[in-house]
Design an enzyme around this catalytic site. Structure first.
Site, PDB file in Angstrom:
ATOM      1  N   GLY A 132       5.571   3.222   0.097  1.00  0.00           N
ATOM      2  CA  GLY A 132       6.182   4.054  -0.955  1.00  0.00           C
ATOM      3  C   GLY A 132       5.231   4.165  -2.128  1.00  0.00           C
ATOM      4  O   GLY A 132       4.054   3.816  -2.015  1.00  0.00           O
TER       5      GLY A 132
ATOM      6  N   SER B  23       0.861  -1.190   0.000  1.00  0.00           N
ATOM      7  CA  SER B  23       0.000   0.000   0.000  1.00  0.00           C
ATOM      8  C   SER B  23       0.891   1.232   0.000  1.00  0.00           C
ATOM      9  O   SER B  23       2.115   1.122   0.025  1.00  0.00           O
ATOM     10  CB  SER B  23      -0.895   0.003   1.237  1.00  0.00           C
ATOM     11  OG  SER B  23      -0.099   0.327   2.364  1.00  0.00           O
ATOM     12  N   LYS B  24       0.247   2.380   0.009  1.00  0.00           N
ATOM     13  CA  LYS B  24       1.004   3.634  -0.046  1.00  0.00           C
ATOM     14  C   LYS B  24       2.026   3.753   1.078  1.00  0.00           C
ATOM     15  O   LYS B  24       3.031   4.434   0.934  1.00  0.00           O
ATOM     16  CB  LYS B  24       0.035   4.821   0.013  1.00  0.00           C
ATOM     17  CG  LYS B  24      -0.771   4.936  -1.260  1.00  0.00           C
ATOM     18  CD  LYS B  24      -1.224   6.375  -1.481  1.00  0.00           C
ATOM     19  CE  LYS B  24      -2.119   6.473  -2.692  1.00  0.00           C
ATOM     20  NZ  LYS B  24      -3.548   6.380  -2.346  1.00  0.00           N
ATOM     21  N   ARG B  25       1.754   3.077   2.177  1.00  0.00           N
ATOM     22  CA  ARG B  25       2.702   3.143   3.305  1.00  0.00           C
ATOM     23  C   ARG B  25       4.076   2.631   2.895  1.00  0.00           C
ATOM     24  O   ARG B  25       5.081   2.974   3.514  1.00  0.00           O
ATOM     25  CB  ARG B  25       2.208   2.281   4.474  1.00  0.00           C
ATOM     26  CG  ARG B  25       1.063   2.887   5.241  1.00  0.00           C
ATOM     27  CD  ARG B  25       0.675   2.000   6.391  1.00  0.00           C
ATOM     28  NE  ARG B  25       0.176   0.699   5.929  1.00  0.00           N
ATOM     29  CZ  ARG B  25       0.730  -0.462   6.186  1.00  0.00           C
ATOM     30  NH1 ARG B  25       1.829  -0.522   6.920  1.00  0.00           N
ATOM     31  NH2 ARG B  25       0.219  -1.574   5.721  1.00  0.00           N
TER      32      ARG B  25
END
Ligand code: GLU
Length: 470
Positions: A244, A240-242
């Site tokens: 990168g 996920s965006k966490r």
């Protein structure tokens, strides 16, 4: 004649093309190209509140950038509502589907009770055998799911996955507002588009037995399935965006080459011995589901960066020069309409491509070649442009002025003659020159740098450096 292979990528345009979606698209594309089959792009935009035209454009942009061309489509599900309704009607007529008059509130209340009692949350079948319509209520349509026996998903990656039919819900295929639901649209489209292989993320595996039941209810052959393993971040949670950047075009912005990303994506699940770097032709030739693993794949940004540096090294300088130009504009090193001789830029690129890991890095290091002003590293300037280097720099400037041919070998001879005369090591002259030309102490070979800069620029920069020496 062998059966024509027909596959599809079916994104929901509720976001940008992300790493997981791109990998699904790529595996479909490779499978189609390997089998000389057909690759179809289908936009699953039935969720009108979350789908946007911007996301459709963004998905198409991402696929084009990756070089994943499609043979049919893009089809949009919102153009096909009539088709879905006619299929639902057929099931209703045959008694394979029924009207359900339960309201969302009633269903929710019943779910809560079931949950509190630890019972199954499935629809309780209340409207299954209703004889009469409920007046004043617009019904939804539910599929009559068989409640006995098993449904077996024969998966090319996971083998047989068995589901107990009693676990399967009587799923809604048309909502009370007449809009079709995902499981209906996907099956109708796969039937209509004569899809032979459904290749998608394994987050859809639980939908597959329901879809198989729908194919059978329509009397169609069930396609083959390949559910791709999940992609995880380094901490083993779903990517996920966490972790990168996950949007494909963010990698474009960061200066990645599409070939590098494609090469990286294919290795998220697929392998071919220990080979790491593949040409596109090799990927097409070697691709098969036998080499796709069941285990989740871990996304490793360092590995992707390494691959990108390999691709930058291996790309023709002329091509890189073309690719890096927009980054020079973005980094404000040149203006949009500033002319730059492509052959000269290619020569400059060639001196740097062994070191740059991304096009952004390449653009940044091209700065001292391309821009008129250079930015000095203050420490380097203090250390190397001072009275100790002044005479050497002056002598070099005179020597350069007098050169009839301005080339690496001539320059090398000139440097050697000067340092020999002064009895100093080459670095005593080369480092100040490097700072004078690039602003810093690291660069490709100094003669190459000078040659690319050209005599005029070199003389101007030497002059400027001499003026800084005190
Ligand atoms: N539209 C679905 C998604 O984006 C894919 C459905 C499918 O491939 O069957 O997850």
């Amino acid at each position: 004649m062998a059966e024509e292979i027909r596959v599809r990528f079916a994104p929901s345009p509720t976001g940008f093309l992300h790493i997981g979606g791109a990998r699904t698209a790529l595996f479909n594309w490779l499978y189609a190209r390997n089998a000389k089959g057909t690759f179809i792009l289908r936009i699953e935009d039935t969720d009108r509140t979350r789908s946007t035209d911007e996301y459709i454009d963004a998905i198409i942009e991402g696929m084009k950038w990756l070089g994943l061309d499609w043979d049919e489509g893009p089809f949009r599900q919102t153009d096909r509502f009539d088709v879905y309704r006619s299929y639902a009607d057929k099931l209703l007529k045959e008694g394979k589907a029924y009207y359900c008059y339960c309201s969302a509130e009633e269903l929710e209340a019943r779910r809560k009770v079931a949950m509190a009692q630890g019972k199954s949350l499935k629809y309780d079948g209340r409207c299954r055998d209703l004889k009469e319509p409920v007046p004043g209520v617009t019904p939804a349509v539910r599929f009559r799911m068989p409640q006995q026996g098993q449904t077996v998903v024969e998966d090319l990656i996971r083998g047989n996955v068995v589901f107990e039919n009693e676990q399967l819900d009587d799923l809604i295929i048309l909502r009370s507002d007449g809009t079709p639901t995902y499981n209906l649209t996907v099956v109708v489209d796969d039937v209509d588009m004569r899809i032979t292989h459904v290749i998608r993320g394994d987050d859809h595996l639980n939908n597959t037995p329901k879809q198989i039941q729908l194919y059978q209810a329509f009397g169609y052959a069930v396609p083959k399935f390949a559910h791709l393993p999940m992609i995880l971040g380094a901490d083993k949670t779903r990517l996920s965006k966490r972790h990168g950047a996950t949007s494909v075009m963010a990698y474009y912005e960061m200066g990645y080459l599409p070939e590098a990303l494609v090469n990286y994506l294919v290795r998220l699940g697929w392998s071919y011995g220990d080979q790491e770097v593949f040409t596109r032709d090799e990927l097409i030739r070697y691709f098969s589901f036998e080499n796709v693993g069941k285990a989740a794949a871990v996304f490793n940004p360092e590995k992707l960066l390494w691959l990108n540096s390999q691709y930058i090294m291996g790309t023709a300088p002329e091509k890189l020069a073309e690719l890096v130009r927009p980054f020079l504009v973005k980094e404000q090193i040149i203006t949009e309409d500033q002319p730059l001789d492509p052959a000269w830029l290619a020569r400059a690129v060639q001196t740097l491509q062994e070191r740059a890991k991304t096009l952004v890095e390449l653009a940044a290091s091209l700065r001292y070649y391309v821009a008129e002003d250079i930015i000095f590293n203050e420490k380097a300037k203090e250390k190397f442009l001072n009275e100790k280097s002044r005479d050497l720099l002056k002598e070099l400037k005179d020597g350069v002025s007098a050169l009839s041919e301005f080339s690496s070998p001539e320059l090398e001879m000139l440097f050697k003659a000067i340092v020999e005369k002064h009895g100093v090591k080459l670095g005593v002259l080369a480092q100040p020159v490097r700072v004078a030309m690039t602003g810093g102490t690291e660069s490709p070979g100094i003669y190459e740098v000078l040659e690319v800069l050209g005599k005029e620029k070199v003389l101007r920069r030497l002059e400027k450096a001499i003026s800084l020496t005190g």
